[in-house]
Design an enzyme around this catalytic site. Sequence first.
Site, PDB file in Angstrom:
ATOM      1  N   ASP B  10      15.236  -0.630  -5.406  1.00  0.00           N
ATOM      2  CA  ASP B  10      14.364  -1.510  -4.629  1.00  0.00           C
ATOM      3  C   ASP B  10      14.449  -1.123  -3.165  1.00  0.00           C
ATOM      4  OD1 ASP B  10      12.591  -3.741  -4.268  1.00  0.00           O
ATOM      5  OD2 ASP B  10      14.269  -4.816  -3.371  1.00  0.00           O
ATOM      6  N   SER B  11      13.414  -1.504  -2.432  1.00  0.00           N
ATOM      7  CA  SER B  11      13.427  -1.239  -0.991  1.00  0.00           C
ATOM      8  C   SER B  11      14.442  -2.120  -0.265  1.00  0.00           C
ATOM      9  CB  SER B  11      12.031  -1.489  -0.424  1.00  0.00           C
ATOM     10  OG  SER B  11      11.629  -2.806  -0.733  1.00  0.00           O
ATOM     11  N   TYR B  42       9.225  -1.221   2.607  1.00  0.00           N
ATOM     12  CA  TYR B  42       8.439  -0.031   2.299  1.00  0.00           C
ATOM     13  C   TYR B  42       6.942  -0.300   2.475  1.00  0.00           C
ATOM     14  CZ  TYR B  42      12.357   2.565   0.102  1.00  0.00           C
ATOM     15  OH  TYR B  42      13.518   3.246  -0.161  1.00  0.00           O
ATOM     16  N   GLY B  43       6.551  -1.554   2.328  1.00  0.00           N
ATOM     17  CA  GLY B  43       5.134  -1.942   2.312  1.00  0.00           C
ATOM     18  C   GLY B  43       4.262  -1.281   3.387  1.00  0.00           C
ATOM     19  N   CYS B  73      10.186  -2.799  -7.231  1.00  0.00           N
ATOM     20  CA  CYS B  73       9.496  -2.961  -5.945  1.00  0.00           C
ATOM     21  C   CYS B  73       8.033  -2.641  -6.215  1.00  0.00           C
ATOM     22  CB  CYS B  73      10.111  -1.987  -4.943  1.00  0.00           C
ATOM     23  SG  CYS B  73       9.145  -1.729  -3.439  1.00  0.00           S
ATOM     24  N   ASN B  74       7.156  -3.567  -5.846  1.00  0.00           N
ATOM     25  CA  ASN B  74       5.736  -3.376  -6.145  1.00  0.00           C
ATOM     26  C   ASN B  74       5.143  -2.168  -5.418  1.00  0.00           C
ATOM     27  OD1 ASN B  74       4.297  -5.688  -7.824  1.00  0.00           O
ATOM     28  ND2 ASN B  74       6.018  -6.607  -6.768  1.00  0.00           N
ATOM     29  N   THR B  75       5.520  -1.989  -4.135  1.00  0.00           N
ATOM     30  CA  THR B  75       4.970  -0.860  -3.375  1.00  0.00           C
ATOM     31  C   THR B  75       5.397   0.457  -4.008  1.00  0.00           C
ATOM     32  OG1 THR B  75       5.298  -2.226  -1.421  1.00  0.00           O
ATOM     33  CG2 THR B  75       4.718   0.064  -1.049  1.00  0.00           C
ATOM     34  N   GLU B 152      12.791 -14.142   3.540  1.00  0.00           N
ATOM     35  CA  GLU B 152      13.969 -13.429   4.058  1.00  0.00           C
ATOM     36  C   GLU B 152      14.690 -14.245   5.130  1.00  0.00           C
ATOM     37  OE1 GLU B 152      13.995  -9.249   4.474  1.00  0.00           O
ATOM     38  OE2 GLU B 152      13.668  -9.195   2.304  1.00  0.00           O
ATOM     39  N   CYS B 185       4.845  -9.686  -6.011  1.00  0.00           N
ATOM     40  CA  CYS B 185       5.873  -9.277  -5.045  1.00  0.00           C
ATOM     41  C   CYS B 185       7.172  -9.911  -5.516  1.00  0.00           C
ATOM     42  CB  CYS B 185       5.513  -9.761  -3.638  1.00  0.00           C
ATOM     43  SG  CYS B 185       6.849  -9.536  -2.439  1.00  0.00           S
ATOM     44  N   THR B 186       8.237  -9.135  -5.480  1.00  0.00           N
ATOM     45  CA  THR B 186       9.504  -9.623  -6.045  1.00  0.00           C
ATOM     46  C   THR B 186      10.142 -10.737  -5.214  1.00  0.00           C
ATOM     47  OG1 THR B 186      10.618  -7.794  -4.944  1.00  0.00           O
ATOM     48  CG2 THR B 186      10.026  -7.479  -7.255  1.00  0.00           C
ATOM     49  N   HIS B 187       9.652 -10.939  -3.986  1.00  0.00           N
ATOM     50  CA  HIS B 187      10.171 -12.061  -3.193  1.00  0.00           C
ATOM     51  C   HIS B 187       9.563 -13.406  -3.609  1.00  0.00           C
ATOM     52  CE1 HIS B 187      11.511  -8.883  -0.465  1.00  0.00           C
ATOM     53  NE2 HIS B 187      12.167  -9.779   0.254  1.00  0.00           N
TER      54      HIS B 187
END
Lengths: 273, 273
Positions: B10-11, B42-43, B73-75, B152, B185-187
């Site tokens: 993951d980023s 990374y986005g 990570c989606n990106t 975050e 998005c994983t967040h």
Amino acid sequence: MTNQPIGVIDSGVGGLTVASELMRQLPKERLIYVGDTLRCPYGPRPKEEVIAYTWELVHFLLKRNIKMLVVACNTATAFTLEDLKSKLDIPVVGVIQPGARSAIKVTKNNKIGVIGTEGTIHSRAYPDALHHINSTIEVYDLACPDFVPMVESGVLSGSHAMQVVEGSLKPLKNHFEIDTLILGCTHYPLLRDAIQTVMGEHVTIISSGEETAREVSTILGYQKKLFQGNRKPRHEFYTTGKIEVFQNIARDWLQTDMNQVRRVELEEVVNYL
Amino acid sequence: MTNQPIGVIDSGVGGLTVASELMRQLPKERLIYVGDTLRCPYGPRPKEEVIAYTWELVHFLLKRNIKMLVVACNTATAFTLEDLKSKLDIPVVGVIQPGARSAIKVTKNNKIGVIGTEGTIHSRAYPDALHHINSTIEVYDLACPDFVPMVESGVLSGSHAMQVVEGSLKPLKNHFEIDTLILGCTHYPLLRDAIQTVMGEHVTIISSGEETAREVSTILGYQKKLFQGNRKPRHEFYTTGKIEVFQNIARDWLQTDMNQVRRVELEEVVNYL
């Protein structure tokens, strides 16, 4: 190639709930379904017989160049899946593992109920599949032998259906705090509303058909075998029994016209060589 | 072999929602996670940079003998999945396709919403994944750039979170009759309650993490690579950034003590040869 059909085998008409979900979730994919209605049900038959019959259906479809095999029958899955997987060079998906994995995903208290025919429940296939992934899951399983005959006689709702469902599920409802219930028989989704009412809204109902179609999509996607492009596929349905019975049930259950149902002589299935 | 670990890249910390679902749904499997917190997010980075960074993380884990790679990570999934799948000889699962397949399973009206970072939404990865399977799905996507910074900073609920979520989702809620919403998005699973409240109970929320873990289980099962037997696995977590930040977020988000977090120098990740 990606334009080959997906093969679906079943002991009769129950697997139509799986086929219907495949058509819904994978609308570009072409199906060839064979239901062994003449020798249905497989549930009470000896294991060796189920294995022999299942292989006959498989060979019937292999000759029709399928890219994947779906075993849309819990009994056949319990007895033949590992053998089929090890001997065929196309992907094979049964109806038990997808339901088990989905139940593990949705349960919050790790107490999972399973209902099925006596054959499926006695095979222990669901507890084995669940514990293979998570040994701490508590599994409460229950055979509901009255459901299949009732569904096949066309009784899906109303007071008689409710009485039968309520009576059958009593042991599960009263004694265990399951939060997830696997419908471990392809006929049971037709009774979903009654089962949900009896179990209560706090219990998540898992239908093998929906979850199997999802995993077929996953594995075809993973193997890059999903159909590319657009089409309205022409499916083929074969039955070893009476075409009219198959068509009526398909119409009643799935609200689809099944003009494409063909009868296949059992001899052709048996003598596949 | 079946006792090798599953690698998760993951980023940064977002992929911990995926790792947490892997631990829940596959409690016997051992994870090695590397989060590139130092170079996160990374986005907004150019595609070539995301590809280069992702390959660095992959090589870091390949040296640790993983049996499967999860791109959490989606990106990174949007930009590298096909490349990774074609070049690696272990299975690779991203976070986009599982969410897409699950949405197709649950939608009843074929109107699906997707929310994600600007990078993910602009990549068109979700509409592409959905239409690859079913061209008739109507997709309504929306970038929600305020969600990641808010998560975050630790704001997951309360009136400020509700305001931000309500304001961001307004275009989706007012103009389209979606019955399913993919958290792309994983967040975002950390804001699930707020998102559900704003969208209403009739919208089914799909979380990438849950669905990705389910598909990891499907593919490991299909490939006979699930761990056999019983164990309480020892996971390993690596971060290129500060250990304390990673630990705090893991504790707040996942209610797990992350004593096993180790710092890995970015140089070690970059110079993997």
